[in-house]
Design a protein around this motif. Structure first.
Motif, PDB file in Angstrom:
ATOM      1  N   PHE A  58     -17.680 114.249 -64.797  1.00  0.00           N
ATOM      2  CA  PHE A  58     -18.078 115.291 -63.864  1.00  0.00           C
ATOM      3  C   PHE A  58     -17.220 115.214 -62.616  1.00  0.00           C
ATOM      4  O   PHE A  58     -16.755 114.150 -62.215  1.00  0.00           O
ATOM      5  N   LEU A 100     -27.565 122.538 -63.328  1.00  0.00           N
ATOM      6  CA  LEU A 100     -28.054 121.376 -62.609  1.00  0.00           C
ATOM      7  C   LEU A 100     -26.944 120.689 -61.819  1.00  0.00           C
ATOM      8  O   LEU A 100     -27.172 120.196 -60.709  1.00  0.00           O
ATOM      9  N   PRO A 160     -24.188 120.793 -59.312  1.00  0.00           N
ATOM     10  CA  PRO A 160     -23.648 121.738 -58.342  1.00  0.00           C
ATOM     11  C   PRO A 160     -22.154 121.950 -58.602  1.00  0.00           C
ATOM     12  O   PRO A 160     -21.505 121.124 -59.236  1.00  0.00           O
ATOM     13  N   GLN A 219     -26.565 110.641 -61.211  1.00  0.00           N
ATOM     14  CA  GLN A 219     -26.034 111.887 -60.671  1.00  0.00           C
ATOM     15  C   GLN A 219     -26.924 112.411 -59.559  1.00  0.00           C
ATOM     16  O   GLN A 219     -28.056 111.979 -59.390  1.00  0.00           O
ATOM     17  N   VAL A 220     -26.396 113.398 -58.831  1.00  0.00           N
ATOM     18  CA  VAL A 220     -27.118 113.997 -57.711  1.00  0.00           C
ATOM     19  C   VAL A 220     -27.216 115.492 -57.970  1.00  0.00           C
ATOM     20  O   VAL A 220     -26.199 116.149 -58.100  1.00  0.00           O
ATOM     21  N   GLY A 221     -28.426 116.013 -58.050  1.00  0.00           N
ATOM     22  CA  GLY A 221     -28.593 117.425 -58.382  1.00  0.00           C
ATOM     23  C   GLY A 221     -29.138 118.271 -57.247  1.00  0.00           C
ATOM     24  O   GLY A 221     -28.975 119.474 -57.250  1.00  0.00           O
ATOM     25  N   THR A 245     -32.683 113.995 -61.028  1.00  0.00           N
ATOM     26  CA  THR A 245     -31.413 113.623 -61.651  1.00  0.00           C
ATOM     27  C   THR A 245     -30.953 112.251 -61.181  1.00  0.00           C
ATOM     28  O   THR A 245     -30.283 111.529 -61.898  1.00  0.00           O
ATOM     29  N   PHE A 305     -25.822 116.094 -67.695  1.00  0.00           N
ATOM     30  CA  PHE A 305     -25.938 115.807 -66.268  1.00  0.00           C
ATOM     31  C   PHE A 305     -27.295 115.205 -65.934  1.00  0.00           C
ATOM     32  O   PHE A 305     -27.412 114.307 -65.102  1.00  0.00           O
ATOM     33  N   CYS A 306     -28.350 115.677 -66.590  1.00  0.00           N
ATOM     34  CA  CYS A 306     -29.700 115.175 -66.319  1.00  0.00           C
ATOM     35  C   CYS A 306     -29.979 113.898 -67.102  1.00  0.00           C
ATOM     36  O   CYS A 306     -30.982 113.222 -66.858  1.00  0.00           O
ATOM     37  N   THR A 307     -29.107 113.594 -68.062  1.00  0.00           N
ATOM     38  CA  THR A 307     -29.390 112.532 -69.034  1.00  0.00           C
ATOM     39  C   THR A 307     -29.641 111.162 -68.420  1.00  0.00           C
ATOM     40  O   THR A 307     -30.644 110.520 -68.753  1.00  0.00           O
ATOM     41  N   PRO A 308     -28.796 110.689 -67.520  1.00  0.00           N
ATOM     42  CA  PRO A 308     -29.098 109.369 -66.946  1.00  0.00           C
ATOM     43  C   PRO A 308     -30.467 109.311 -66.277  1.00  0.00           C
ATOM     44  O   PRO A 308     -31.205 108.346 -66.458  1.00  0.00           O
ATOM     45  N   LEU A 367     -35.988 117.588 -64.022  1.00  0.00           N
ATOM     46  CA  LEU A 367     -35.550 118.910 -64.464  1.00  0.00           C
ATOM     47  C   LEU A 367     -34.372 118.813 -65.428  1.00  0.00           C
ATOM     48  O   LEU A 367     -33.471 117.997 -65.237  1.00  0.00           O
TER      49      LEU A 367
END
Lengths: 317, 773, 162
Positions: free
Chosen positions: B23, B191, B193, C47-49, C57, C111-114, C143
């Motif tokens: 990412f 999700l 950004p 991660q940071v959502g 996240t 992205f949300c997986t961790p 989420l």
């Protein structure tokens, strides 16, 4: 109309959606070892410091720069403030008790006489929020939809705060002055919440857009029955623009009544009227919110009454 | 069993599960500057002055730029041009120039040593703005000529699509039903950004960019023109993307700012937006108001349909131009027999976030409006809504069906088979009649339960082409590059499956490279559910070419005809004699430059494929929903949900199901929970996930999926129809129809989303019925 | 308003045990745990959502309990034990939970997986026999935008059923 940037100088207010930050402004980090030290630091910072406990309410506000303390006083490790203790007929909740502590308590005094508290805990956010957020933090944050604030008002809790000169007790009815405003002074630390008497038959209902979201409307009731009639009734409602309040008109109509569906509905109707008036004053008057208050109150009263009759179980949803 | 058609585990998973996703925010370059965008705090204003002195003076701030620094950079062009619509007056500059037109519009950019300092400095940029009246409703804004448009109207253009004599059909009709209905503004909101990192190397003079996805080749071309840099000097790197949904990857102002500032400062520039920015700055979508009219004959068959649509497109026209309007209008007839048709979509600019495409653009809206109008019609005509559809769906004799409209400059040919039979299979798969019976019984017992369905037609496999290259190196390692991108959908795995099948190896042995503009010079990108169909077909062509060459070379080496050779577990062998032949590695080594030139081939074991396609393919299906409305709170709970879908051919059934279920979660969100709201000053009210509310796990039922492969797509070698959007398309219609059934409304539901306060209004109206129109 | 020039005076030393390794760092008080993990320790899995505590996240384990690292200033967890997604795979081998996430298609964009892996790890430790409804309720803390949660619920349930 002209728009001119208002340079933020430690006050509240923001410029609108176009300037929404997510990183907190700078602050000094202070870690007192005792309640006394914490209060001393509050005084020394002359109102520019804030207390940091679980952070689940404060930190989002800081990230959005809606709140800009020059210093944070981290109290989470202060000794003797994290407990659920029987005290005669009552329950003392230490300010640093985590929501999760209440939720999973196996103390029969908590789960029996004050079972409404663990039941209510499951409404608060989600598991990760509950492991860090604190009981005292919720009260100080004074969100109108907060479950702990609602129950404090419902059950006439006493809120113990310590300042530089004294420790005082504030009745819940006098504690919440408005959305996110309490009767505490800037130099006081909340240390304990005392529930004076058991709430054997109590229920809390709320409505939120999704599970764990901030409540749109909360309603709670506690009743006692004698010979099938309501001998004591407490009804409180919260959410929206006004902090939680008892609704004596709803309590009055229940006293002496058999808790039928009609009686619960009548209590709900009284709450709807009271909510309508409150919210009209706050500029938030709206039919849907009134109706939610009506139906959630009726449900809470019915649930509490069912518990008193011994044929209900405490529902969470 | 072959690899194609197998639910192979994804190649992407391992790195994502280990937390090693590529990412954009994971890229940190030495010496990088963090960019923070200063955004307009008001919805519409003339810019008098942007004061940067205080911000620049902050320690750690390298530079602050405004529109003055971008005078030579043109505005962001339209990518999806619909011929006949000149939208040039409405394009957006990289930084607001003279005026701001929505809250969140970039006005200045701060470059600093770390993101915290950048935020601190951004607060100190002084904006002196003379506020102007705001336009927040498309219909009432249309004729306004605000200063900020310098003479042009807010009404940017009208897309009008039609055929047949609609007015005559309506005049002669036995029944006419008119429904006013609207879709709320909402959007994809991935999700992750948005972000971009750019670095200019002054020695090689190459500009490297991380974080570009969706249409990297197109974006490179546009940036080259905007920044005055040769295309071949811009390198978009391979990237993982935390969801696309149409939103990520278009050229936004920030996508111009970052590389430009990397060039200007000579330092790497990194920008990662935060959630609040995303919700006001990235494309919104869907906000349309429809007045749809259906004309029927005495047998309840459609003789005409007309629709007038007002589309609120926000502050500027971005890269999608009039595409959403065009897609709405061309796809609205859906699967039905329709002799006369006309839809006009008025695209209007307002003072809100600009809009673009979002999963099933135009079709989510159109399917909802049409299917809901059909249910209202069923009530008016006194016919069962399922029967009404059966009477009007195109059947076996009528398909394929040429709809007399042009879509993306191609003829719209519905290439499916027998929609009526599909409908019947779908009804059976869902057990829909039982849902309806259940709902009826529940209503008799006093509960507000209802059932609804929506038949949809989707589009996939948009051309005109895509490219792929498959190569095998001297170690036997197989690699494929394709012109699409990874947005989380599993496309790497699908491409690997196609290659693996042809070479009879395991998919995990194939390396897939996407969105790297150095490795593949040209590609058309991942959007419009095209990458399996068009990209996959290009990969098929490319790997078939590899097999052809390998057989040629092997045949030459062992002196047999290539026709006598087969592929077995990565080896090219004589049929029936597996020991006679060569491995991929051996063949590749035999494809050295000299030998291949003598054979008339390029060096190496390489296959190139370009799949050109002049028509799209049209998947189709049905959504079914059963809902309960809580009479006390007006909350809508989805009890049951089922999607029936004609996929043509599922390359990886597990991934197809994943797309349909994931798509449905978004579609249900749009039907019940998600809406970008504004106050009367144009201030956005949804700037956090607490206000813009996605469905959580507890908000969704178990979503059933029934995938059919009855109608392979005729125009691509895979027979595939694409699955990226159909899970979303039918949700608005199915949910709205179910809620209407639950409340037993005489009229329509009025608008999506059906949030509790809106449903409560419907409940009030239902209990005090007024005169029926 | 305090400016960044004040920061140098208020940097604080913290000691953290992260995935079994002890780290001592000097950080500005406002640096979140999420940013410290990602940018100071190179543990980019978390991660940071939203940085608002609404999406989950950024979920990590702090002293074994799930917590939102975007809402924690690193200084707050001085002396505590943090576990991130990187701790789940022992010696580079996917854990049972990670394997079943792949088998049951619980991952799309990843992205949300961790965050979900960490949340599910805590759930499986606390409620190893949770049923599907309970799993759905607990997983509602986080989420996901891609999967519709179906595969994630399936994956966690496969481990509570066995």
């Amino acid at each position: 109309m002209n728009y001119r940037t208002r340079t933020q100088l430690g006050g509240h207010g923001r410029d609108g959606g176009g300037r929404e930050p997510v990183k907190s402004p700078p602050f000094a980090y202070l870690r007192p070892r005792t309640v006394g030290e914490a209060v001393t630091l509050l005084v020394a910072n002359a109102g520019t410091a804030k207390i940091l406990a679980g952070g689940q309410s404060l930190v989002p506000l800081m990230h959005r720069r809606l709140v800009r303390p020059r210093a944070l006083i981290d109290v989470i490790r202060l000794p003797d403030l994290r407990h659920l203790t029987k005290d005669g007929d009552g329950l003392r909740v230490g300010a640093l008790t985590r929501h999760r502590d209440v939720e999973v308590s196996s103390d029969p005094w908590v789960t029996g006489s004050f079972g409404i508290l663990p039941a209510a805990a499951t409404w608060i956010g989600s598991h990760p929020i509950r492991t860090r957020g604190t009981f005292g933090g919720s009260l100080v944050h004074a969100d109108p939809g907060s479950e702990w604030c609602l129950l404090a008002v419902l059950l006439d809790a006493e809120i113990v705060v310590t300042g530089p000169d004294r420790t005082r007790v504030i009745a819940a009815a006098d504690f919440f002055l408005g959305p996110h405003r309490t009767a505490m002074s800037w130099d006081e630390l909340l240390v304990e919440v005392r529930f004076p008497s058991p709430a054997l038959h109590a229920a809390l209902q709320e409505f939120a857009a999704r599970p764990g979201d901030p409540a749109v409307v909360t309603a709670a009731a506690a009743v006692e029955l004698t010979d099938g009639r309501v001998s004591s009734a407490r009804v409180a409602v919260g959410g929206g623009a006004s902090p939680p309040v008892r609704v004596p008109e709803a309590e009055d109509i229940l006293l002496g009544a058999v808790p039928t569906g009609a009686a619960c509905a009548a209590a709900g109707a009284r709450v709807a009227t009271a909510v309508g008036a409150l919210h009209a004053v706050a500029g938030d008057g709206d039919g849907y919110r009134r109706e939610l208050a009506r139906s959630l109150t009726a449900r809470a009263v019915a649930q509490a009454a069912a518990s008193a009759l011994g044929n209900g179980h405490r529902e969470e949803a | 069993m072959g690899v194609i058609g197998r639910s192979v585990r994804r190649l992407e998973d391992e790195r994502l599960l280990l937390g090693r996703g590529r990412f954009c925010d994971n890229v940190d370059l030495p010496g990088q500057l963090w960019m923070r965008v200063v955004r307009s705090p008001v919805a519409h204003a003339r810019i008098r002055r942007v004061g940067t002195v205080a911000a620049v003076a902050q320690p750690g701030v390298a530079r602050v730029v405004t529109a003055d620094d971008f005078e030579t950079v043109p505005r962001i062009p339209v990518r999806q041009v619909v011929p006949g619509h000149d939208l040039s007056p409405y394009l957006q500059p990289a930084l607001a120039c003279g005026f701001v037109r929505y809250v969140g519009e970039p006005v200045a950019a701060v470059l600093a040593e770390d993101p915290y300092v950048a935020e601190d400095a951004a607060e100190l940029v002084d904006l002196d703005l003379a506020e102007l009246p705001v336009a927040l409703d498309a219909q009432s804004a249309a004729e306004q000529r605000p200063e900020s448009w310098r003479g042009s109207r807010c009404h940017a253009t009208t897309v009008e699509i039609g055929y047949g004599d609609v007015d005559r059909a309506f005049a002669a009709a036995a029944h006419v039903v008119a429904v006013d209905v609207a879709v709320g503004r909402h959007g994809g909101t991935p999700l992750e950004p948005r972000g971009l990192v750019a670095e200019h190397d002054p020695v090689s003079k190459r500009l490297t960019i991380w974080g570009a996805t969706k249409v990297p080749h197109w974006n490179r071309r546009v940036l080259a023109g905007m920044l005055g840099v040769a295309e071949h000097r811009i390198h978009m790197r391979e990237t993982d993307a935390g969801g696309g949904f149409g939103v990520r990857g278009e050229i936004y102002p920030e996508d111009v700012l970052v590389p430009y500032l990397a060039l200007l400062t000579g330092r790497p520039v990194k920008w990662i937006e935060d959630r609040a920015e995303h919700l006001v700055a990235a494309n919104h979508s869907r906000q349309q108001t429809h007045r749809i009219e259906l004309a029927f004959d005495r047998d309840c068959r459609l003789v005409g349909l007309r629709d007038e649509v007002w589309q609120d497109n926000g502050g500027y026209i971005r890269t999608h131009g009039a595409a959403v309007g065009m897609l709405t209008a061309t796809m609205l007839p859906g699967p039905y027999r329709l002799p006369a048709y006309r839809t006009s979509v008025h695209v209007v600019t307002t003072n809100k976030t600009p809009c673009g495409t979002y999963r099933a653009p135009g079709r989510y809206e159109g399917t909802f409006v049409r299917e809901h109008a059909l249910d209202v019609s069923a009530t008016r005509l006194g016919i069962d809504p399922v029967e009404l559809r059966r009477r009007n769906l195109l059947d076996d004799a009528e398909l394929p069906h040429r709809r007399p409209v042009v879509i993306y400059e191609t003829p719209l040919v519905l290439d499916g088979k027998d929609y009526v039979a599909h409908f019947d299979k779908a009804l059976a798969a869902a057990g829909y009649q039982a849902w309806r019976d259940e709902a009826r019984a529940a209503r008799a017992a006093g509960r507000l339960v209802g059932a609804g369905c929506a038949f949809f037609v989707e589009k996939a496999g948009l051309g005109p082409y895509d490219n792929a290259v498959v190569d095998v190196d001297s170690t036997g390692a197989v690699r494929v590059a394709m012109g699409g991108t990874n947005v989380g959908q599993g496309i790497e795995t699908v491409m690997a499956q196609i290659v693996a099948e042809a070479l009879d190896i395991e998919p995990a042995a194939v390396t897939v490279v996407l969105s790297d503009t150095d490795l593949l010079a040209d590609g058309t990108g991942t959007w419009a559910s095209r990458s399996t169909v068009v990209g996959g077909s290009a990969v098929k062509l490319a790997v078939d070419e590899v097999v052809r060459k390998a057989k040629l070379v092997t045949g030459e080496l062992i002196e047999v005809s290539p026709d006598d050779l087969v592929v077995e577990q990565g080896r090219f062998v004589v049929a029936g004699s597996p020991d006679e032949g060569f491995s991929l590695a051996e063949v590749a080594r035999a494809c050295d430059a000299v030998s291949n030139v003598r054979r008339g081939l390029e060096p190496g074991l390489v296959g190139r494929g370009t799949f050109v396609v002049d028509v799209m393919t049209y998947p189709y299906g049905v959504h079914f929903a059963q809902v309960e409305v809580d009479a006390a709170t007006a909350h809508v709970r989805v009890l049951r949900y089922c999607i029936a879908y004609e996929i043509g051919r599922a390359i990886n059934p597990m991934l197809v199901r994943g797309q349909l279920v994931g798509g449905a979660a978004q579609g249900i969100g749009g039907a019940l929970l998600e809406e970008f709201r504004y106050d009367k000053r144009g201030q956005p009210l949804c700037t956090t996930f607490a206000d813009y509310t996605w469905p959580r796990a507890a908000d969704l039922p178990e979503i059933q999926v029934a995938v059919f492969e009855d109608a392979p797509a005729p125009d691509n070698p895979l027979g595939a129809r694409g699955a990226g959007e159909g899970g979303t398309t039918g949700c608005g219609g199915a949910i709205a129809n179910a809620v209407r059934d639950a409340l037993q409304l005489a009229d329509g539901v009025g608008a999506l989303p059906l949030r509790p306060d809106r449903v409560w209004e419907l409940l009030q109206r239902a209990s005090r019925p007024g005169p029926v129109e | 308003m305090t400016t960044s020039s004040d920061l140098a005076e208020t940097a604080v030393s913290v000691v953290l045990e992260v995935n079994g390794e002890r780290h001592q760092l000097t950080v500005h008080p406002r640096r979140t745990l999420a940013d410290l993990l990602r940018h100071d320790l190179g543990l980019v899995g978390t991660q940071v959502g939203c940085e608002q505590g609404t999406c989950g996240t950024c979920t990590v384990l702090v002293d074994g309990e799930p917590a939102r690292s975007c809402l924690i200033f690193a200084v707050q967890v001085d002396g505590e034990r943090v576990e991130t997604v990187e701790s789940l795979a022992a010696g580079g081998e996917l854990s049972a939970l990670q394997r079943v996430f792949s088998e049951l298609h619980a991952v799309q964009c990843g992205f949300c997986t961790p965050g979900f892996l960490v949340l599910a790890t805590a759930l499986l430790r606390n409620e190893p026999r949770a049923d599907r409804q309970r799993i759905r309720a607990e997983l509602s803390a986080n989420l996901c935008r891609c999967t519709g949660y179906a595969g994630i619920v399936d994956a966690v349930e496969s481990l509570t059923r066995s």
